[in-house]
Write a protein that holds these residues in place. Structure first.
Motif, mmCIF file in Angstrom:
data_model
loop_
_atom_site.group_PDB
_atom_site.id
_atom_site.type_symbol
_atom_site.label_atom_id
_atom_site.label_comp_id
_atom_site.label_asym_id
_atom_site.label_seq_id
_atom_site.Cartn_x
_atom_site.Cartn_y
_atom_site.Cartn_z
ATOM 1 N N ALA A 134 -41.176 -28.793 37.643
ATOM 2 C CA ALA A 134 -40.730 -29.418 38.886
ATOM 3 C C ALA A 134 -41.149 -30.876 38.903
ATOM 4 C CB ALA A 134 -41.313 -28.682 40.095
ATOM 5 N N PHE A 135 -40.275 -31.723 39.459
ATOM 6 C CA PHE A 135 -40.536 -33.153 39.577
ATOM 7 C C PHE A 135 -40.536 -33.547 41.058
ATOM 8 C CE2 PHE A 135 -38.318 -32.859 35.406
ATOM 9 C CZ PHE A 135 -39.349 -33.341 34.598
ATOM 10 N N GLU A 136 -41.676 -34.031 41.530
ATOM 11 C CA GLU A 136 -41.757 -34.545 42.885
ATOM 12 C C GLU A 136 -41.237 -35.980 42.874
ATOM 13 O OE1 GLU A 136 -45.628 -34.077 44.617
ATOM 14 O OE2 GLU A 136 -45.829 -32.006 43.919
ATOM 15 N N CYS A 137 -40.331 -36.293 43.801
ATOM 16 C CA CYS A 137 -39.639 -37.581 43.783
ATOM 17 C C CYS A 137 -39.683 -38.275 45.135
ATOM 18 C CB CYS A 137 -38.165 -37.392 43.411
ATOM 19 S SG CYS A 137 -37.873 -36.623 41.803
ATOM 20 N N ARG A 138 -39.724 -39.596 45.068
ATOM 21 C CA ARG A 138 -39.485 -40.429 46.240
ATOM 22 C C ARG A 138 -38.114 -41.076 46.076
ATOM 23 N NH1 ARG A 138 -45.203 -42.095 45.808
ATOM 24 N NH2 ARG A 138 -46.343 -40.938 47.400
ATOM 25 N N ARG A 139 -37.362 -41.128 47.168
ATOM 26 C CA ARG A 139 -36.020 -41.720 47.094
ATOM 27 C C ARG A 139 -36.126 -43.174 46.658
ATOM 28 N NH1 ARG A 139 -32.325 -44.751 49.722
ATOM 29 N NH2 ARG A 139 -33.863 -45.370 51.285
ATOM 30 N N HIS A 140 -35.370 -43.517 45.628
ATOM 31 C CA HIS A 140 -35.358 -44.878 45.102
ATOM 32 C C HIS A 140 -34.217 -45.669 45.728
ATOM 33 C CE1 HIS A 140 -36.037 -48.079 42.209
ATOM 34 N NE2 HIS A 140 -34.764 -48.040 41.865
ATOM 35 N N VAL A 141 -33.014 -45.107 45.654
ATOM 36 C CA VAL A 141 -31.849 -45.732 46.273
ATOM 37 C C VAL A 141 -30.776 -44.663 46.456
ATOM 38 C CG1 VAL A 141 -30.704 -46.403 44.105
ATOM 39 C CG2 VAL A 141 -30.311 -47.755 46.178
ATOM 40 N N THR A 142 -29.935 -44.849 47.460
ATOM 41 C CA THR A 142 -28.818 -43.935 47.694
ATOM 42 C C THR A 142 -27.519 -44.719 47.589
ATOM 43 O OG1 THR A 142 -30.124 -42.535 49.173
ATOM 44 C CG2 THR A 142 -27.731 -42.336 49.331
ATOM 45 N N LEU A 143 -26.603 -44.213 46.783
ATOM 46 C CA LEU A 143 -25.284 -44.818 46.629
ATOM 47 C C LEU A 143 -24.274 -43.981 47.399
ATOM 48 C CD1 LEU A 143 -25.403 -45.420 42.768
ATOM 49 C CD2 LEU A 143 -26.105 -46.995 44.569
ATOM 50 N N GLU A 144 -23.551 -44.591 48.305
ATOM 51 C CA GLU A 144 -22.516 -43.882 49.053
ATOM 52 C C GLU A 144 -21.204 -43.993 48.287
ATOM 53 O OE1 GLU A 144 -23.319 -42.234 51.714
ATOM 54 O OE2 GLU A 144 -25.238 -43.110 52.271
ATOM 55 N N GLY A 146 -17.619 -43.300 48.737
ATOM 56 C CA GLY A 146 -16.522 -42.926 49.614
ATOM 57 C C GLY A 146 -16.976 -41.975 50.707
ATOM 58 N N ARG A 147 -16.088 -41.063 51.079
ATOM 59 C CA ARG A 147 -16.370 -40.132 52.159
ATOM 60 C C ARG A 147 -17.128 -38.899 51.685
ATOM 61 N NH1 ARG A 147 -12.975 -40.315 56.600
ATOM 62 N NH2 ARG A 147 -13.063 -38.044 56.757
ATOM 63 N N SER A 148 -17.031 -38.590 50.391
ATOM 64 C CA SER A 148 -17.369 -37.237 49.969
ATOM 65 C C SER A 148 -18.786 -37.035 49.467
ATOM 66 C CB SER A 148 -16.403 -36.777 48.868
ATOM 67 O OG SER A 148 -16.629 -37.512 47.677
ATOM 68 N N ARG A 149 -19.442 -38.083 48.978
ATOM 69 C CA ARG A 149 -20.645 -37.795 48.194
ATOM 70 C C ARG A 149 -21.630 -38.958 48.227
ATOM 71 N NH1 ARG A 149 -21.603 -33.829 44.418
ATOM 72 N NH2 ARG A 149 -19.467 -33.122 44.667
ATOM 73 N N GLN A 150 -22.920 -38.579 48.106
ATOM 74 C CA GLN A 150 -23.976 -39.554 47.890
ATOM 75 C C GLN A 150 -24.573 -39.308 46.502
ATOM 76 O OE1 GLN A 150 -26.892 -39.699 51.320
ATOM 77 N NE2 GLN A 150 -25.881 -37.753 51.715
ATOM 78 N N ILE A 151 -24.897 -40.369 45.805
ATOM 79 C CA ILE A 151 -25.698 -40.262 44.596
ATOM 80 C C ILE A 151 -27.096 -40.729 44.982
ATOM 81 C CG2 ILE A 151 -26.024 -40.975 42.213
ATOM 82 C CD1 ILE A 151 -23.478 -39.317 42.730
ATOM 83 N N ILE A 152 -28.052 -39.826 44.917
ATOM 84 C CA ILE A 152 -29.420 -40.141 45.312
ATOM 85 C C ILE A 152 -30.268 -40.282 44.053
ATOM 86 C CG2 ILE A 152 -31.444 -39.375 46.607
ATOM 87 C CD1 ILE A 152 -29.510 -37.767 48.403
ATOM 88 N N LEU A 153 -30.834 -41.470 43.875
ATOM 89 C CA LEU A 153 -31.738 -41.715 42.768
ATOM 90 C C LEU A 153 -33.170 -41.509 43.269
ATOM 91 C CD1 LEU A 153 -30.264 -44.965 41.163
ATOM 92 C CD2 LEU A 153 -29.567 -42.596 40.835
ATOM 93 N N GLY A 154 -33.916 -40.712 42.533
ATOM 94 C CA GLY A 154 -35.292 -40.447 42.904
ATOM 95 C C GLY A 154 -36.244 -40.914 41.824
ATOM 96 N N GLU A 155 -37.350 -41.526 42.232
ATOM 97 C CA GLU A 155 -38.391 -41.901 41.286
ATOM 98 C C GLU A 155 -39.410 -40.778 41.195
ATOM 99 O OE1 GLU A 155 -41.744 -45.319 40.285
ATOM 100 O OE2 GLU A 155 -40.427 -45.562 42.030
ATOM 101 N N ILE A 156 -39.620 -40.270 39.991
ATOM 102 C CA ILE A 156 -40.566 -39.171 39.788
ATOM 103 C C ILE A 156 -41.985 -39.707 39.959
ATOM 104 C CG2 ILE A 156 -41.430 -37.438 38.176
ATOM 105 C CD1 ILE A 156 -38.642 -37.624 36.791
ATOM 106 N N VAL A 157 -42.745 -39.076 40.863
ATOM 107 C CA VAL A 157 -44.132 -39.499 41.095
ATOM 108 C C VAL A 157 -45.138 -38.444 40.649
ATOM 109 C CG1 VAL A 157 -43.521 -41.051 42.985
ATOM 110 C CG2 VAL A 157 -44.089 -38.656 43.497
ATOM 111 N N TYR A 158 -44.652 -37.234 40.352
ATOM 112 C CA TYR A 158 -45.573 -36.155 39.960
ATOM 113 C C TYR A 158 -44.763 -35.074 39.262
ATOM 114 C CZ TYR A 158 -49.974 -33.517 40.563
ATOM 115 O OH TYR A 158 -51.169 -32.863 40.361
#
Length: 203
Positions: A134-144, A146-158
């Motif tokens: 398991a990787f514990e993550c803090r949100r790095h950036v969210t890309l929107e 269009g209407r349908s989806r977000q790409i969420i980039l997470g920085e692994i901290v643990y």
């Protein structure tokens, strides 16, 4: 004779079918989050992968509801800025599938699936005791997108590994101990049990 498609002329569903049937296998992230009231949510995502080691970034593709409102995972990450990616082994494949059902907001999917939530070390979201890693993550950036989806980039901290999965000295992860599954097209999944070596060429 080759078969080709102009993606600009296809429907969303047609593009989806071609992409998920071709871009295979896709690893599965069983993502755990908590909402602003501390309630646990767990949901599987096969639009998932690692993108960078410096900084250590992974990405998940989170679909929105049809009315553009956020599903639980997207909402929770927006509210808390954290999430945990649990790798899905063959042993917990059925439990992962249970977590993918459309429960009402506030239902603890891990309890429904018989999985065990353990408090995170650095983030509010729990990790799953039965997961091989398991990787514990803090949100790095969210890309929107269009209407349908977000790409969420997470920085692994643990990172956490079940006993026997990783050599703590060499940092070698045993793929047989991880025994991960992946998504193919439709409802089909696969394992990583057939493997072969390909050494990097040296000029």
């Amino acid at each position: 004779m080759a078969v080709s498609f102009d993606f600009t002329e296809l429907s969303e569903r047609e593009r989806y079918k071609l992409m998920i049937g071709t871009i295979i296998p896709r690893p599965i992230a069983l993502v755990t989050t908590v909402d602003e009231h501390g309630r646990i949510n767990a949901a599987p995502f096969s639009f998932f992968n690692c993108l960078s080691a410096d900084p250590p970034i992974l990405a998940i593709g989170v679909e929105n509801n049809a009315d553009m409102s956020f599903k639980d995972t997207g909402h929770n990450i927006r509210m808390t800025e954290v999430f945990t990616v649990n790798i899905v082994s063959f042993a917990i494949a059925e439990a992962m599938h249970v977590c993918g059902a459309k429960y009402p907001r506030g239902v603890d999917e891990l309890k429904q699936a018989g999985l065990t939530a353990i408090p995170g070390a650095k983030v509010a979201s729990p990790f799953i005791a039965e997961a091989p890693a398991a990787f514990e993550c803090r949100r790095h950036v969210t890309l929107e997108l269009g209407r349908s989806r977000q790409i969420i980039l997470g920085e692994i901290v643990y990172a956490r590994y079940r006993d026997g999965v990783v050599d703590p000295e060499r940092l070698h992860v045993d793929p047989a101990a991880v025994d991960a599954i992946a998504r193919l097209g439709g409802d089909t999944c696969t394992t990583i049990r057939d493997r072969f070596e390909m050494l990097t060429p040296k000029l």
